[in-house]
Design an enzyme around this catalytic site. Structure first.
Site, PDB file in Angstrom:
ATOM      1  N   TYR A   1       0.837  -1.207   0.000  1.00  0.00           N
ATOM      2  CA  TYR A   1       0.000   0.000   0.000  1.00  0.00           C
ATOM      3  C   TYR A   1       0.872   1.257   0.000  1.00  0.00           C
ATOM      4  O   TYR A   1       0.689   2.158  -0.822  1.00  0.00           O
ATOM      5  CB  TYR A   1      -0.930  -0.009   1.210  1.00  0.00           C
ATOM      6  CG  TYR A   1      -1.652   1.306   1.410  1.00  0.00           C
ATOM      7  CD1 TYR A   1      -2.649   1.705   0.524  1.00  0.00           C
ATOM      8  CD2 TYR A   1      -1.331   2.144   2.473  1.00  0.00           C
ATOM      9  CE1 TYR A   1      -3.306   2.916   0.689  1.00  0.00           C
ATOM     10  CE2 TYR A   1      -1.989   3.352   2.651  1.00  0.00           C
ATOM     11  CZ  TYR A   1      -2.968   3.732   1.765  1.00  0.00           C
ATOM     12  OH  TYR A   1      -3.615   4.926   1.921  1.00  0.00           O
TER      13      TYR A   1
ATOM     14  N   LYS B   1     -15.291   1.279   8.111  1.00  0.00           N
ATOM     15  CA  LYS B   1     -13.985   0.737   7.735  1.00  0.00           C
ATOM     16  C   LYS B   1     -13.670  -0.512   8.558  1.00  0.00           C
ATOM     17  O   LYS B   1     -12.609  -1.117   8.410  1.00  0.00           O
ATOM     18  CB  LYS B   1     -12.887   1.786   7.944  1.00  0.00           C
ATOM     19  CG  LYS B   1     -12.938   2.955   6.976  1.00  0.00           C
ATOM     20  CD  LYS B   1     -11.874   3.990   7.306  1.00  0.00           C
ATOM     21  CE  LYS B   1     -10.483   3.451   7.065  1.00  0.00           C
ATOM     22  NZ  LYS B   1      -9.432   4.448   7.398  1.00  0.00           N
TER      23      LYS B   1
END
Length: 335
Positions: A160, A199
């Protein structure tokens, strides 16, 4: 609150990842402050699909957009047909690109790069064609193992973080061209606040600790948590940075934090004070020693200078403002 002299009324704004945490917050900012703006909320929304780590492929949730009156388009930023339809059906003035695989534990490097890098460049080409200023989400994860939190000192330690470094590199290449638009990347540090709940396990420890305390549980902290420091930033200051990035003095990539590191111990202390619940604290060994960042703190000098950014919320202010939503979520989503 207006953060700029720009009048966004009668402007057309694309927000990708608009059913997510920051994207949905931006959507409501424009709805509340510029009712005559045309806001296109683009998101792939969640399905039951998961990555190999067991986490959802998309955290976008319709509940983040309840009350939103603009245009909602369901689509994937990896779908070139969907992007072509956006390009052909609208003429954007601003693009806020928040869509990404933001889970740092995702192992599928190929999907990470396609989603976070290739799709960004596709959107950048639309921005250039439409003469639309581009504001996109980079990340403090780009710093990884670095001990210097300034642009140019990135040392990502996961796919990421690497994908966000490559995004920033793509930006640097495009800024060498003679463009009529501005391009601003915002390296978000540890964001917390309204609309992050969906999330799931990747939501901030502010909301997670808050709900643990409300359940009557004793918050578990790693040993030495008073010395584990992060730059925690409240969502309202993230919105401020995005809006001010619409008219930068200079295109580029900027840190968005408070510039003041705080501890996880501070989070628990403030939450228990604001909730008026004291469940004490439990300390457990940190199993991530050797692969764990013990300190992050954004250098925001260039952000202040070139975006006129001025963080308004201390951790005390941010958590106090967040408490009503933490309580509401506990009643409606947790219990």
């Amino acid at each position: 609150m207006n953060y700029t002299d720009i009048d966004f009324n009668k402007k057309t704004i694309l927000i990708t990842g608009a059913a997510g945490f920051i994207g949905s917050s931006l959507a409501f900012y424009f709805q509340e402050n510029y009712p005559n703006a045309t806001v296109v909320a683009f998101d792939c929304f969640r399905s039951g699909e998961t990555f190999s780590n067991g986490n959802l492929k998309s955290f976008g949730h319709f509940k983040n957009l309840l009350g939103f009156k603009g245009i909602v388009v369901s689509g994937d930023i990896n779908d070139k047909v969907a992007l072509k339809e956006l390009e052909d059906n609208y003429s954007f003035d601003y693009i806020f690109h928040e869509a990404a695989i933001s889970d740092t534990t995702v192992l599928e490097q190929d999907v990470m790069m396609k989603t976070n890098v290739n799709a960004y460049e596709d959107l950048l080409k639309i921005a250039i064609k439409h003469n639309a200023n581009m504001i996109y989400a980079s990340s403090a994860a780009t710093y990884g193992d670095s001990d210097r939190f300034e642009i140019g000192y990135e040392q990502p330690n996961n796919a990421y973080g690497f994908s966000k470094v490559v995004m920033d590199n793509v930006t640097a290449q495009y800024l060498k061209k003679d463009l009529d638009i501005s391009i601003v990347g915002l390296k978000y540090f540890n964001v917390y606040g309204n609309r992050e709940f969906f999330k799931n396990s990747t939501a901030s420890m502010v909301v997670q600790f808050g709900h643990q305390i409300m359940k009557g549980l004793t918050p578990k902290l790693f040993e030495g948590s008073d010395k584990i420091l992060r730059d925690f930033i409240y969502i309202e200051d993230i919105i401020q940075a995005n809006i001010k990035a619409c008219a930068p003095k200079k295109s580029g990539v900027y840190n968005v934090g408070t510039g003041k590191a705080r501890s996880f111990e501070d989070i628990v202390n403030i939450l228990q004070k604001e909730l008026e619940i004291d469940n004490g604290k439990e300390y457990i060994p940190n199993p991530f020693v050797g692969s764990y960042q013990f300190f992050t703190e954004a250098n925001i000098e260039s952000t202040k200078e070139n975006l006129n950014y001025d963080p308004k919320y201390t951790m005390e202010d941010g958590i106090k403002a967040y408490i009503p939503e933490i309580k509401r979520l506990f009643k409606t989503e947790v219990k």
